[in-house]
Design a protein around this motif. Structure first.
Motif, short mmCIF file in Angstrom:
data_model
loop_
_atom_site.label_atom_id
_atom_site.label_comp_id
_atom_site.label_asym_id
_atom_site.label_seq_id
_atom_site.Cartn_x
_atom_site.Cartn_y
_atom_site.Cartn_z
N UNK A 1 0.84 -1.20 0.00
CA UNK A 1 0.00 0.00 0.00
C UNK A 1 0.87 1.25 0.00
N UNK A 2 1.99 1.22 0.71
CA UNK A 2 2.91 2.36 0.68
C UNK A 2 3.40 2.60 -0.74
N UNK A 3 3.69 1.53 -1.47
CA UNK A 3 4.10 1.67 -2.86
C UNK A 3 3.02 2.29 -3.72
N UNK A 4 1.77 1.90 -3.46
CA UNK A 4 0.65 2.50 -4.20
C UNK A 4 0.57 4.00 -3.94
N UNK A 5 0.72 4.39 -2.68
CA UNK A 5 0.65 5.82 -2.34
C UNK A 5 1.84 6.59 -2.90
N UNK A 6 2.98 5.92 -2.98
CA UNK A 6 4.18 6.57 -3.50
C UNK A 6 4.06 6.81 -5.01
N UNK A 7 3.38 5.89 -5.70
CA UNK A 7 3.23 5.98 -7.17
C UNK A 7 1.77 5.80 -7.57
N UNK A 8 0.90 6.73 -7.17
CA UNK A 8 -0.53 6.55 -7.44
C UNK A 8 -0.90 6.55 -8.92
N UNK B 1 -2.87 12.17 -9.59
CA UNK B 1 -2.22 12.09 -8.29
C UNK B 1 -2.01 13.48 -7.69
N UNK B 2 -2.07 13.59 -6.38
CA UNK B 2 -1.79 14.88 -5.74
C UNK B 2 -0.29 15.20 -5.83
N UNK B 3 0.09 16.32 -5.31
CA UNK B 3 1.51 16.68 -5.28
C UNK B 3 2.29 15.53 -4.64
N UNK B 4 3.49 15.21 -5.15
CA UNK B 4 4.26 14.07 -4.63
C UNK B 4 4.54 14.12 -3.13
N UNK B 5 4.53 15.30 -2.54
CA UNK B 5 4.76 15.41 -1.10
C UNK B 5 3.74 14.59 -0.32
N UNK B 6 2.47 14.67 -0.70
CA UNK B 6 1.42 13.99 0.05
C UNK B 6 1.56 12.47 -0.04
N UNK B 7 1.77 11.98 -1.24
CA UNK B 7 1.94 10.54 -1.41
C UNK B 7 3.19 10.03 -0.73
N UNK B 8 4.27 10.82 -0.78
CA UNK B 8 5.52 10.41 -0.15
C UNK B 8 5.40 10.34 1.36
N UNK B 9 4.77 11.34 1.94
CA UNK B 9 4.61 11.36 3.40
C UNK B 9 3.68 10.23 3.85
N UNK B 10 2.60 10.00 3.11
CA UNK B 10 1.68 8.92 3.46
C UNK B 10 2.36 7.56 3.30
N UNK B 11 3.13 7.39 2.23
CA UNK B 11 3.86 6.14 2.02
C UNK B 11 4.84 5.89 3.15
N UNK B 12 5.52 6.95 3.60
CA UNK B 12 6.46 6.82 4.71
C UNK B 12 5.76 6.32 5.97
N UNK B 13 4.60 6.89 6.28
CA UNK B 13 3.87 6.49 7.49
C UNK B 13 3.39 5.04 7.40
N UNK B 14 2.84 4.66 6.25
CA UNK B 14 2.33 3.30 6.08
C UNK B 14 3.49 2.30 6.15
N UNK B 15 4.61 2.62 5.52
CA UNK B 15 5.78 1.74 5.56
C UNK B 15 6.36 1.66 6.97
#
Length: 129
Positions: A21-28, A42-56
Motif C-alpha cells: 500500500x505504501x508503494x501505491x501511495x508513492x506511485x498513485x 495524483x496529488x503533489x508528490x509530497x502527500x503521497x511520499x509522506x503517506x507512504x512513509x507512514x504506512x511503511x
C-alpha cells in the motif's frame, strides 16, 4: 483457538501488505495504482511520499513487534485503532462517491487485521493483569 499464533501471523502478513500500500501511495499514477483504483490525477508528490512513509513505518513496526517474545498490548491497541480508522475513512469516502470501490475493497483488509488485533487484545486481557 491459538490467538498468539494468529496474532503473529497477522503481524507478519501486515508487513508486506503495508509495504504494498505504501508503494501505491508513492506511485498513485502507476499502472498498479490505476488498477487499485487510486484517485487520479495524483496529488503533489509530497502527500503521497509522506503517506507512504507512514504506512511503511507501520510495516516496519509490525515486523519488529512480531519478532519479540512479548507483544506490546499498547501498540496493538494503537495499531487496531489505526487499521479500523483507515478502513472507516475508505468506507466513508467510497459511500460519498469520492473513492473507487476497488480501493475501498482493498482497504477492507485493514478491517480484517483490526478484527484479529481486537480478538487478540480481548484474549490476552486476562494474562496482562
Amino acid at each position: 483457538m491459538n490467538w498468539e499464533r494468529l496474532m503473529r501471523w497477522a503481524l507478519w502478513t501486515s508487513v508486506p501488505a503495508n509495504f504494498a500500500v505504501a508503494g501505491l501511495f508513492l506511485c498513485p499514477g502507476s499502472a498498479t495504482g490505476l488498477l487499485a483504483g487510486l484517485p487520479q490525477p495524483p496529488p503533489h508528490p509530497l502527500y503521497g511520499s509522506m503517506l507512504a512513509l507512514m504506512v511503511a513505518a507501520f510495516g516496519v513496526a509490525y515486523a519488529w513487534l512480531a519478532r519479540h517474545d512479548a507483544i506490546s498490548r499498547a501498540f496493538v491497541a494503537f495499531a487496531t485503532a489505526g487499521k479500523f480508522l483507515a478502513f472507516l475513512i475508505a468506507l466513508v469516502l467510497w459511500l460519498g462517491g469520492e473513492l473507487s470501490g476497488r480501493f475501498a475493497l482493498l482497504m477492507s483488509g485493514d478491517l480484517l487485521f483490526a478484527a484479529v488485533f481486537t480478538a487478540w487484545l480481548l484474549d490476552s486481557r486476562g494474562r496482562a493483569r
